[in-house]
Design a protein around this motif. Structure first.
Motif, short mmCIF file in Angstrom:
data_model
loop_
_atom_site.label_atom_id
_atom_site.label_comp_id
_atom_site.label_asym_id
_atom_site.label_seq_id
_atom_site.Cartn_x
_atom_site.Cartn_y
_atom_site.Cartn_z
N UNK A 17 0.85 -1.18 0.00
CA UNK A 17 0.00 0.00 0.00
C UNK A 17 0.88 1.23 0.00
N UNK A 18 0.57 2.18 -0.87
CA UNK A 18 1.36 3.41 -0.97
C UNK A 18 0.48 4.61 -0.62
N UNK A 19 0.83 5.29 0.47
CA UNK A 19 0.10 6.48 0.92
C UNK A 19 0.93 7.70 0.57
N UNK A 20 0.38 8.59 -0.24
CA UNK A 20 1.09 9.81 -0.62
C UNK A 20 0.79 10.88 0.43
N UNK A 21 1.79 11.17 1.26
CA UNK A 21 1.67 12.12 2.38
C UNK A 21 2.11 13.50 1.92
N UNK A 22 1.32 14.51 2.25
CA UNK A 22 1.63 15.89 1.85
C UNK A 22 2.10 16.71 3.05
N UNK A 44 -10.77 4.53 7.71
CA UNK A 44 -9.61 4.11 8.49
C UNK A 44 -8.35 4.85 8.03
N UNK A 45 -8.21 5.03 6.73
CA UNK A 45 -7.06 5.77 6.21
C UNK A 45 -7.11 7.23 6.65
N UNK A 46 -8.29 7.84 6.60
CA UNK A 46 -8.43 9.23 7.04
C UNK A 46 -8.11 9.37 8.52
N UNK A 47 -8.52 8.41 9.34
CA UNK A 47 -8.20 8.44 10.77
C UNK A 47 -6.69 8.32 10.98
N UNK A 66 5.67 20.14 8.56
CA UNK A 66 4.39 19.66 9.06
C UNK A 66 3.63 18.84 8.02
N UNK A 67 3.08 17.71 8.46
CA UNK A 67 2.21 16.90 7.61
C UNK A 67 0.85 17.59 7.58
N UNK A 68 0.34 17.82 6.38
CA UNK A 68 -0.96 18.47 6.25
C UNK A 68 -2.05 17.51 5.80
N UNK A 69 -1.69 16.36 5.29
CA UNK A 69 -2.69 15.39 4.85
C UNK A 69 -2.09 14.37 3.92
N UNK A 70 -2.97 13.69 3.20
CA UNK A 70 -2.55 12.70 2.21
C UNK A 70 -3.49 12.83 1.02
#
Length: 87
Positions: A17-22, A44-47, A66-70
């Motif tokens: 699984x690849x989550x692109x973190x912004x 679950x991914x949003x949590x 700072x991580x702002x989202x994905x």
């Protein structure tokens, strides 16, 4: 006449699984998860992303950003077949 040889093969399947973190500075990094659950949901991914925004883990070389989202999560399934060609 040709001799027919039978070869043993090994099939290996895996999933990533690849989550692109912004990040706040506009950059992004891919967080890879080995063998994600097949029933994983967007909720679950949003949590998970919300918990990362709170805890601000170090991802790659992004210390202090700072991580702002994905923006997306993709699952890549891979099937590898290995043939044993020895006698």
């Amino acid at each position: 006449m040709f001799d027919i040889q039978l070869f043993n093969d090994t099939v290996i399947s895996s999933s990533k699984g690849n989550l692109l973190v912004e990040f706040y500075d506009g950059d992004n990094r891919t967080l890879t998860v080995d063998d994600p659950r097949s029933d994983l949901t967007a909720a679950e991914l949003n949590a998970f992303v919300e918990s990362m925004k709170t805890s601000q883990p170090l991802i790659g070389d992004k210390a202090g950003a700072s991580i702002t989202g994905a923006s997306k999560f993709t699952i890549v399934d891979k099937v590898e077949v290995k043939f044993d060609l020895t006698d």
